[in-house]
Design a protein around this motif. Sequence first.
Motif, PDB file in Angstrom:
ATOM      1  N   ASP A  49       0.321   6.359  -3.721  1.00 29.79           N
ATOM      2  CA  ASP A  49       0.769   7.845  -3.498  1.00 29.79           C
ATOM      3  C   ASP A  49      -0.609   8.525  -4.390  1.00 29.79           C
ATOM      4  OD1 ASP A  49       2.809   7.128  -2.299  1.00 29.79           O
ATOM      5  OD2 ASP A  49       4.410   8.171  -3.739  1.00 29.79           O
ATOM      6  N   GLY A  84       5.519   5.838  -1.731  1.00 31.91           N
ATOM      7  CA  GLY A  84       6.554   5.925  -2.965  1.00 31.91           C
ATOM      8  C   GLY A  84       7.436   7.216  -3.085  1.00 31.91           C
ATOM      9  N   HIS A  85       8.038   7.270  -4.029  1.00 35.29           N
ATOM     10  CA  HIS A  85       8.819   8.622  -3.938  1.00 35.29           C
ATOM     11  C   HIS A  85       8.235   9.909  -3.985  1.00 35.29           C
ATOM     12  CE1 HIS A  85      12.650   6.272  -3.880  1.00 35.29           C
ATOM     13  NE2 HIS A  85      12.250   5.292  -4.737  1.00 35.29           N
ATOM     14  N   LYS A 137       4.164  -5.327  -6.537  1.00 33.05           N
ATOM     15  CA  LYS A 137       3.800  -3.844  -6.489  1.00 33.05           C
ATOM     16  C   LYS A 137       3.411  -3.258  -7.456  1.00 33.05           C
ATOM     17  CE  LYS A 137       7.053  -3.225  -2.343  1.00 33.05           C
ATOM     18  NZ  LYS A 137       8.099  -2.462  -1.814  1.00 33.05           N
TER      19      LYS A 137
END
Length: 245
Positions: A49, A84-85, A137
């Motif tokens: 991200d 990702g978030h 990750k």
Amino acid sequence: MRTLFIGDLHLSADRPDITSAFNHFLDNELHDVEALYILGDLFEVWIGDDIAEPFALELATKLKAISSRLPIYYIHGNRDFLIGHEYAQQSGMTLLPEVHKFNLYGVPTVILHGDSLCTLDKAYQRFRCFRNLKLVKWLYGKLPKSSRLKIARDIRSKSTQSNQRKSMTIMDVESEAVEQLLEQTDAMQMIHGHTHRPKMHTIQTQTHTQKECTKTRIVVGDWYEQTSVLSISPEKISLSASPLV
């Protein structure tokens, strides 16, 4: 009202035609839609991200605005499993688990990217298990950006070379894996992508009481040379394609 499913757009900076087609879709095809599901591989590659490319950030702004009027759900693909978030929040997308079951207009439905169903490809399944480890990750995210870029290029190159040597059977879903997942989730309908082979399949199975039961597997196509959109309403199921614009 209807619900739309797409996947395998493989957006990248060197394919502005696909990005343009997706923007056209977002601007013109969502007027009567109550939810949009993206079934993975929205991007050709995603390395974090924190190093999203400019075109991906522009897309996030657009998706965020759309998410204010209809929900956008996302399932990770094999190319962009590191979304990702942070990017999901920027885009207004709700991240779903790898396998998600829900009731779609009265039909128990399971959705997923689809790579987990290609069980005959043993080498890929081993890599998939490795890359999904939380430690892997985490370690990847700690690498310098230059190292992550190199790893992404290497993976893409090796994947392309490997796929050229594999048979179409190995790269397709395995029928036993499909039937097992349908049984495990008690679903009547499965929707996935990954194989780039858009089609609606009918599956004849037996219930616990040995009664014949008809289930459905629908595969959404890729966007390399055309769009591919699955539209489902209470009255109709439509899997359509159109030229890139």
